[in-house]
Scaffold this motif. Structure first.
Motif, PDB file in Angstrom:
ATOM      1  N   LEU A 199     -11.849  -4.249  -7.366  1.00  0.00           N
ATOM      2  CA  LEU A 199     -11.247  -3.154  -8.125  1.00  0.00           C
ATOM      3  C   LEU A 199     -11.883  -1.842  -7.700  1.00  0.00           C
ATOM      4  CD1 LEU A 199      -9.418  -2.128 -10.422  1.00  0.00           C
ATOM      5  CD2 LEU A 199     -11.310  -2.561 -12.004  1.00  0.00           C
ATOM      6  N   HIS A 200     -11.056  -0.925  -7.188  1.00  0.00           N
ATOM      7  CA  HIS A 200     -11.503   0.418  -6.796  1.00  0.00           C
ATOM      8  C   HIS A 200     -10.760   1.425  -7.663  1.00  0.00           C
ATOM      9  CE1 HIS A 200     -13.034  -0.579  -2.469  1.00  0.00           C
ATOM     10  NE2 HIS A 200     -13.206  -1.600  -3.293  1.00  0.00           N
ATOM     11  N   ILE A 201     -11.499   2.274  -8.349  1.00  0.00           N
ATOM     12  CA  ILE A 201     -10.887   3.308  -9.199  1.00  0.00           C
ATOM     13  C   ILE A 201     -11.505   4.654  -8.869  1.00  0.00           C
ATOM     14  CG2 ILE A 201     -10.487   4.111 -11.547  1.00  0.00           C
ATOM     15  CD1 ILE A 201     -10.720   1.258 -12.518  1.00  0.00           C
ATOM     16  N   LYS A 250       0.852  -1.187   0.000  1.00  0.00           N
ATOM     17  CA  LYS A 250       0.000   0.000   0.000  1.00  0.00           C
ATOM     18  C   LYS A 250       0.892   1.243   0.000  1.00  0.00           C
ATOM     19  CE  LYS A 250      -3.717  -2.283   2.583  1.00  0.00           C
ATOM     20  NZ  LYS A 250      -4.641  -2.200   3.744  1.00  0.00           N
ATOM     21  N   LEU A 251       0.686   2.088  -0.989  1.00  0.00           N
ATOM     22  CA  LEU A 251       1.463   3.319  -1.125  1.00  0.00           C
ATOM     23  C   LEU A 251       0.506   4.488  -1.218  1.00  0.00           C
ATOM     24  CD1 LEU A 251       3.977   2.020  -3.838  1.00  0.00           C
ATOM     25  CD2 LEU A 251       4.352   2.117  -1.360  1.00  0.00           C
ATOM     26  N   VAL A 283      -0.800 -10.083  -3.855  1.00  0.00           N
ATOM     27  CA  VAL A 283      -2.223 -10.291  -4.131  1.00  0.00           C
ATOM     28  C   VAL A 283      -3.030  -9.012  -3.934  1.00  0.00           C
ATOM     29  CG1 VAL A 283      -2.148 -12.732  -3.539  1.00  0.00           C
ATOM     30  CG2 VAL A 283      -2.678 -11.059  -1.771  1.00  0.00           C
ATOM     31  N   GLU A 284      -2.424  -7.986  -3.320  1.00  0.00           N
ATOM     32  CA  GLU A 284      -3.170  -6.747  -3.046  1.00  0.00           C
ATOM     33  C   GLU A 284      -2.249  -5.543  -3.218  1.00  0.00           C
ATOM     34  OE1 GLU A 284      -5.959  -4.750   0.492  1.00  0.00           O
ATOM     35  OE2 GLU A 284      -5.153  -6.775   0.712  1.00  0.00           O
ATOM     36  N   VAL A 285      -2.682  -4.577  -4.026  1.00  0.00           N
ATOM     37  CA  VAL A 285      -1.909  -3.357  -4.271  1.00  0.00           C
ATOM     38  C   VAL A 285      -2.836  -2.162  -4.170  1.00  0.00           C
ATOM     39  CG1 VAL A 285      -0.548  -2.043  -5.949  1.00  0.00           C
ATOM     40  CG2 VAL A 285      -0.217  -4.521  -5.746  1.00  0.00           C
ATOM     41  N   HIS A 286      -2.432  -1.172  -3.359  1.00  0.00           N
ATOM     42  CA  HIS A 286      -3.158   0.095  -3.233  1.00  0.00           C
ATOM     43  C   HIS A 286      -2.222   1.223  -3.671  1.00  0.00           C
ATOM     44  CE1 HIS A 286      -6.434  -1.269  -0.235  1.00  0.00           C
ATOM     45  NE2 HIS A 286      -5.810  -2.340  -0.685  1.00  0.00           N
ATOM     46  N   ILE A 288      -6.686  -7.858  -5.532  1.00  0.00           N
ATOM     47  CA  ILE A 288      -7.258  -6.581  -5.091  1.00  0.00           C
ATOM     48  C   ILE A 288      -6.395  -5.445  -5.619  1.00  0.00           C
ATOM     49  CG2 ILE A 288      -7.915  -5.173  -3.101  1.00  0.00           C
ATOM     50  CD1 ILE A 288      -8.150  -7.769  -1.484  1.00  0.00           C
ATOM     51  N   LEU A 289      -7.017  -4.489  -6.304  1.00  0.00           N
ATOM     52  CA  LEU A 289      -6.293  -3.328  -6.839  1.00  0.00           C
ATOM     53  C   LEU A 289      -7.089  -2.066  -6.572  1.00  0.00           C
ATOM     54  CD1 LEU A 289      -3.994  -2.056  -8.504  1.00  0.00           C
ATOM     55  CD2 LEU A 289      -5.355  -2.516 -10.562  1.00  0.00           C
TER      56      LEU A 289
END
Length: 534
Positions: free
Chosen positions: A324-326, A248-249, A272-275, A297-298
């Motif tokens: 997916l959150h955009i 998470k960044l 598996v998860e990147v923010h 998860i992105l």
């Protein structure tokens, strides 16, 4: 210390009350003469004395913090058991704490999760207090530091040597630097989760000392970096954490494309998860992330250089994507083209949040047709989501359970479409959609009795107050900051007559609460959802 059930039952059976006199008799174990004890009332007998300490501790652990404090005042035994069974502790970390550290940790000698928080206007604890704590809490597994500005690299090094079993470290607004952080990484081989926010002691520029990975490189699973001027000095730590699963960044300065490329080459299989939020990252960075084939998860929040090209690359390679959150920040650089690619290549999608993005029926229909597990959908600040789009969702999204619509030009007609569609729907939340009336919400509640309908269409706007602040207001609570990454919906609707630039500024300071609150409540939804306080 403990007694068996038969012993307790036997003791209770030997108690005999003599008629109405204020005495009771207890038979001795050899059935000799009764032992007569004078009491004022039969109720004066304390049956809790028969509860073993272990059972009493289990009871205390199910109580709230306030109730536990009240219980500790009942008697000396309860005070002792409550203290020995308390594993989680939060302290006001002002400088005078050092004088009572021995007393506190003599009573609470089983603490494994500790939070030390200081007011920003007060002087925090220093190295002496932290070392004392580490000597008395050698079994500490979680530590949270907030605004402990008097801690230095030397104090963190001494702490790390005494608490080598630490599994989770979260520090924010502290003054120690790279040496202190490296000391933790070099001594705590069990460290699994690291969260760093506004670490003031890290040198800015090329002279910054690299951080990590140390002995923690083999155990780290989660790395979260927030508001760091030189967050890229954590690059060696991220690259060297071969088992890293979550990255998470948030709001870290610098160009992250090149570092993301190196990260993806080294640990692509595990992530598996990147923010990514408010980060200088482009389609090049997304192309690097697309090498993480197990990505589920992105979150892309306010990354204006990311376009349909980057999203398509991710969709084509990360076919296990579930969430997916955009937040497109109303740049229109992510649109139907990218969303259709997601629909085509990511059939496991369960949760989709679009903020400041303008999807149409073309992409929504593809998503509904191909993503048969889509259960949670949020559309916020979109100028293209109207009644036809809502009708499309109602007709096609058979698995949908949660729907959130905010600041979109939908009307009662679109709400009526929900009455006959989405057979698994359990909750609808509508906010700032001015064409939706309370009558249609009431009608939907009546028609679909099992569906909870939450309508807020009359919330007043205060343009002057919102636009006067040039940026995002600082939020003190860490959990609200993380949740707010999905809540930056702009005040949409072209019917307001405001210019796009004004609405963009307004979007910086408003519209966060609906989606943030909604997805905090939804986090328990679905067995596959992943979660992460001391």
């Amino acid at each position: 210390m403990g007694q068996s059930a038969s012993t307790v039952a036997g003791a209770q059976n030997r108690i005999k009350f003599r008629s109405s006199s204020p005495v009771y008799s207890m038979k001795n174990s050899d059935d000799s003469d009764d032992v007569v004890v004078d009491v004022f009332e039969a109720g004066d007998l304390d049956y809790t004395n028969y509860i073993p300490d272990e059972c009493l501790a289990c009871i205390f652990q199910s109580l709230s913090s306030g109730d536990r404090k009240s219980c500790s005042l009942v008697c000396r035994r309860w005070l002792r058991v409550e203290g020995q069974s308390r594993h989680r502790l939060s302290l006001n970390a002002q400088s005078d704490l050092v004088t009572v550290v021995p007393l506190i940790f003599s009573r609470f000698d089983s603490v494994t999760k500790l939070a030390l928080k200081c007011d920003r206007r007060s002087t925090s604890i220093g190295d002496e207090a932290l070392v004392l704590i580490s000597l008395r809490c050698r079994n500490l597994t979680r530590l949270k530091l907030r605004s402990c500005r008097e801690l230095t690299d030397a104090g963190m090094e001494a702490f790390a040597k005494n608490c080598k079993g630490l599994k989770k470290l979260s520090c924010g607004s502290c003054a120690f630097g790279a040496k202190g952080m490296n000391a933790v990484l070099n001594n705590c081989s069990a460290l699994e989760e690291l969260s760093v926010k506004r670490l003031r002691g890290i040198t800015d520029g090329a002279a910054a000392e690299p951080i990590g990975p140390g002995v923690a490189g083999g155990s780290l699973r989660v790395v979260c970096l927030k508001e760091l001027y030189n967050g890229q000095c954590f690059g060696p730590l991220i690259i060297g954490s071969k088992n890293l699963r979550t990255l998470k960044l948030f709001r870290c300065s610098g160009d992250w494309d090149k570092l993301l490329e190196v990260i993806a080459e080294q640990i692509s299989c595990g992530l598996v998860e990147v923010h990514l939020e408010r980060l200088q990252v482009s389609d090049t960075g997304l192309a690097a992330i697309s090498k993480c084939l197990n990505l589920e998860i992105l979150h892309l929040v306010k990354t204006p250089e990311c376009t349909n090209i980057g999203l398509k690359t991710v969709a084509e390679n990360c076919k296990l994507l579930r969430k997916l959150h955009i937040d497109g920040w109303k740049t229109n650089r992510i649109s139907d083209e990218g969303l259709i690619a997601v629909a085509k290549h990511c059939p496991n999608l369960q949760e989709l949040v679009l903020i400041g993005v303008n999807p149409t029926c073309a992409s929504l229909e593809k998503l509904a047709t191909n993503c048969l597990n889509l259960e949670r959908l949020a559309l916020c600040g979109s100028e293209t989501v109207g009644d036809p789009e809502l009708s499309c969702i109602a007709a096609k999204c058979n698995a949908l359970r949660k729907l959130c619509i905010k600041s979109c030009p939908v009307s009662d007609q679109g709400m009526e479409a929900l009455a006959g569609g989405c057979p698994n729907l359990v909750k609808v939340k509508v906010k700032k959609c001015r064409l939706v009336t309370s009558e249609s919400a009431d009608w939907l509640r009546t028609t679909r009795g099992s569906v909870a309908v939450n309508l807020d269409a009359t919330e007043p706007e205060n343009p002057d107050a919102s636009a006067s602040d040039g940026g995002v207001p600082e939020v003190g609570n860490e959990n609200r900051q993380v949740a707010a990454q999905v809540g930056g919906a702009n005040i949409a609707s072209s019917s307001t007559g405001r210019s796009n630039s004004f609405k963009a500024r307004l979007g910086l300071t408003t519209g966060r609460h609906l989606v943030a609150c909604t997805f905090r409540r939804w986090s328990s939804f679905g067995g596959s959802s992943s979660s992460r306080n001391t």
